[in-house]
Design an enzyme around this catalytic site. Structure first.
Site, PDB file in Angstrom:
ATOM      1  CG  HIS A 234      -2.136  -1.330   1.159  1.00  0.00           C
ATOM      2  ND1 HIS A 234      -1.551  -2.326   2.022  1.00  0.00           N
ATOM      3  CD2 HIS A 234      -2.874  -1.490   0.359  1.00  0.00           C
ATOM      4  CE1 HIS A 234      -2.471  -3.317   1.567  1.00  0.00           C
ATOM      5  NE2 HIS A 234      -3.256  -2.728   0.779  1.00  0.00           N
TER       6      HIS A 234
ATOM      7  CB  CYS B 234      -8.907  -1.635 -12.597  1.00  0.00           C
ATOM      8  SG  CYS B 234      -9.638  -2.923 -11.458  1.00  0.00           S
TER       9      CYS B 234
END
Length: 754
Positions: free
Chosen positions: A366, A679
């Site tokens: 992340h 995506c």
């Protein structure tokens, strides 16, 4: 130092005085060896410093021939001095010349000295040099003398690390601590950054080495150890994490070390030698690092992180100094850290941040997603980088190749400077394409959309010419928040996102947590296979209150505008139906209570679980759109953890099995007229984007910086010609030839920029 603890204490005091004198580096070093020789009642004291070419050079001596200074050298492993540098362990001999490693240097005049005591000069487990004392008579050096010389070597390590001795190096030479290094890691975020090192967790510098009151130091150490153990126990009990990216199993390992009797014994022994509690921790950690860094067993080398964690926690308890995170940065700062969470990176002031280097953290972590969103070049998986750098070191980060140049030579710095300028020129070229469609040479238009997760991302949509926000990762708001965001906070964010992009559509993905995405304020579930466990829509359906709260915030935020919501990690039709029904009930609830609802509501599915590949006909009829999450879909197809370096590179996105699976999704969507986009990271790579367009994808969502290169590639290709080449590759049974290589050859032959 044979006269008890007063000896080392007096010596350290005198050496500190010498360190503060306004004299040249050579004069300072000469005085230091004189003081050490006198204090140890030794006829010789010599300092050897390791150079960047791995040779040990005599930098100062008292007792040997002074003319040998800066002339006598030996390689690591050569002679007694070289042996100490190689092993990073002390060596005490009553008859040095009888040792098989003894190497005679006639220019030094050391043949008359029989006894020998040498210790490595260590910092962070790295050998910076060797400190030696010698005597004519054969004598056995006591453990106290060995300990005392090691303590003195800690002070010399500070002097070498300061860079002061670099002025004594011959032209073209540098010390090992200042040597240029080329490191390699995993590319996290594209771009080139040139700047200087700023450590995310700066080292705690131990300045007071010798204890004035040994009993008090012992009590301080006991209190600090107890407090540290309680801290670790509390973190484990809460299911919390100390620092981003550390999970419960890591904390359990650290707790095991914190209660290890051997580690405690070594701390006590260091303390009994007369060190302060802080210096004892540093001594033990230096020795442990030196040993583990020389291990070939990867498991043992990985224990370095656990020991580092332990030592840092203990030093923080002893000094009361917590590592500063975030805030202002000096000009051209390159952050270097063991690991870092997304919130920690966002805490830093961005204007001076030029790059990020991590010991841990893969491309799908992340913090990597945040780095890409902020446009910060980043490299992860760089082994032991925090031990190799010093604050202020020159450093270059190449986020495209994964290369890190530490203390680069002038020619390397010039070359990367030119590369950075070339990238800037390319960005200008991509900017000129901003308002042009991604139209292939044979007239096929591919929709290029943008992945986002923060409000700050949305400004990039117009800058790069994205047609929509194809994926808004709502979990990032939850990950950077100190507590679970209330419905009002979620509503505010979603409203601001919709306002920021104007008329552009936004596809919100509902909360995708679990597996590696653990919220700091939620108890982490212990699961054997977390990537296959309780996560994403599974949590939403099992805790419908969380899902309803988020959906209601989205529905309210849209009020009168179109809204697109998709559900992640759907493995069977029933999960989508259940999530859709919850959303429709929330919409009806808002409408019945007088709230404005979306003018148009589209509900979609992320195709990332392979089981959906056999339910495509049903899901295409039920969902308003599909979005392929290629990151997870690929790792599940190949049963290969994308963050595990041992297996992540074994399988290629452009392999026939993967492309066949992706084509089956496109074909099914076409049969039912269901819009489909991709995506995942795959869509943001020019060569992969060409393949995806060739098998039928007409929508790709990617990081903002990827839109320009992908658009340039698509506008340069004849898609029908590419399809004619690619289709037989996917269908053939012989896979001895790489599809990637053949596609690259096609692109080069047809002047398609990659």
């Amino acid at each position: 130092m044979r006269g008890g603890l007063g000896g080392p204490r007096l010596l350290l005091r005198r050496l500190r005085e010498v360190m503060a004198e306004p004299v040249s580096a050579q004069a300072r070093l000469d005085r230091i060896v004189i003081h050490i020789a006198a204090n140890m009642v030794a006829e010789v004291c010599s300092v050897y410093v390791q150079r960047s070419d791995a040779k040990l050079e005599l930098y100062a001596t008292e007792g040997l021939n002074r003319e040998a200074v800066h002339l006598t050298t030996m390689t690591t492993g050569e002679g007694l001095v070289g042996l100490i540098a190689e092993k990073a362990e002390p060596l005490a001999l009553a008859d040095a010349q009888a040792h098989p490693a003894f190497s005679y240097r006639p220019e030094t005049g050391e043949e008359i000295y029989q006894s020998f005591l040498g210790v490595p000069i260590l910092r962070g487990g790295n050998t910076l040099g060797v400190l030696v004392v010698q005597n004519r008579a054969r004598r056995t050096y006591s453990e106290e003398e060995v300990e005392a010389l090691q303590t003195t070597a800690m002070l010399l390590a500070e002097m070498i690390a300061s860079g002061e001795l670099q002025s004594l190096a011959a032209p073209g030479q540098s010390l090992s601590l200042q040597k240029p290094m080329a490191l390699t890691g995993s590319p996290l975020s594209d771009g080139v950054g040139l700047g200087h090192v700023v450590l995310h967790e700066p080292r705690i510098i131990v300045k007071q080495l010798v204890a004035e009151n040994p009993e008090a130091e012992s009590a301080r150490l006991d209190c600090a150890i107890q407090a540290m153990r309680e801290q670790i126990d509390m973190l484990i009990a809460r299911g919390d994490r100390y620092g981003a990216g550390e999970h419960r199993d890591v904390l359990e390992t650290v707790r095991m070390f914190a209660n290890d009797r051997g580690w405690m014994r070594r701390l006590r022994e260091a303390l009994e030698s007369g060190l302060t509690a802080e210096a004892a921790v540093e001594r033990v950690q230096n020795d442990a690092r030196a040993k583990l860094q020389r291990q070939t067993d990867p498991y043992l080398r990985e224990r370095l992180h656990d020991l580092d964690d332990l030592a840092n926690r203990l030093l923080q308890q002893l000094t009361g100094v917590a590592p500063p995170h975030g805030g202002a940065l000096p000009d051209n700062a390159i952050l270097v850290a063991r690991n870092m969470g997304p919130a920690a990176l966002l805490d830093y002031e961005r204007s001076n941040l030029r790059g990020l280097v991590l010991e841990d953290g893969g491309p799908t972590s992340h913090v990597a997603i945040i780095a890409r969103a902020l446009g910060i070049p980043a490299v992860g998986d760089v082994p032991n980088v925090t031990d190799l750098v010093e604050t202020g070191d020159a450093i270059i980060v190449d986020g495209g190749s994964g290369d890190v140049q530490l203390r680069p030579p002038a020619d390397v710095e010039t070359a990367y400077g030119e590369k950075a300028r070339l990238r800037a020129r390319r960005r200008e070229q991509y900017h000129k394409l901003r308002d042009m469609p991604a139209l292939t040479r044979d007239g096929v238009e591919i929709g290029l959309h943008m992945n986002a997760g923060l409000l700050i991302d949305c400004q990039h949509a117009s800058e790069v010419g994205a047609q929509s926000i194809g994926l808004f990762r709502t979990e990032l708001q939850f990950m950077v928040a100190p507590s679970f965001p209330r419905q009002s906070q979620q509503y505010t964010l979603y409203r601001k996102v919709l306002d920021a992009v104007g008329d552009l559509p936004v596809t919100f993905r509902t909360l995708d947590i679990g597996s590696d995405k653990v919220l700091p304020y939620m108890t982490k579930m212990e699961e054997e296979n977390p990537a296959l466990g309780w996560r994403a829509i599974r949590i939403g359906l099992d805790r419908p209150g969380l899902l309803r709260m988020q959906l209601r915030a989205m529905l309210r935020a849209a009020e009168g505008r179109g809204l697109r919501i998709m559900f992640p990690m759907v493995a069977k039709i029933g999960e989508f139906v259940a999530a859709r029904d919850i959303c429709l009930r929330e919409e009806e609830f808002l409408r019945s209570h007088g709230y404005a609802t979306p003018s148009e509501l589209k509900l979609g599915v992320m195709v990332e679980v392979p089981s959906l590949l056999w339910q495509l006909d049903e899901i295409c009829q039920l969902a308003d759109f599909l979005s392929v999450g290629s990151n997870d879909l690929t790792q599940y197809l190949f049963a290969a953890d994308r963050d595990n370096k041992r297996v992540s590179a074994r399988f290629d996105d452009l392999s026939a099995p993967n492309l066949r699976a992706l084509k089956s999704i496109v074909d099914a969507a076409a049969r039912y007229g269901t819009p489909v986009t991709l995506c995942g990271e795959m869509g943001g790579k020019p060569l992969e984007a060409l393949a995806l367009a060739a098998i039928g994808f007409r929508g790709l969502s990617m990081t903002p910086s990827a839109i320009g290169p992908v658009k340039a590639a698509l506008r340069s290709v004849d898609l029908s010609a590419l399809r004619a080449v690619l289709t037989p590759m996917i269908e053939r049974l012989d896979h001895s030839v790489s599809i990637r290589q053949e596609l690259q050859a096609f692109a080069e032959a047809h002047c398609v920029p990659l």
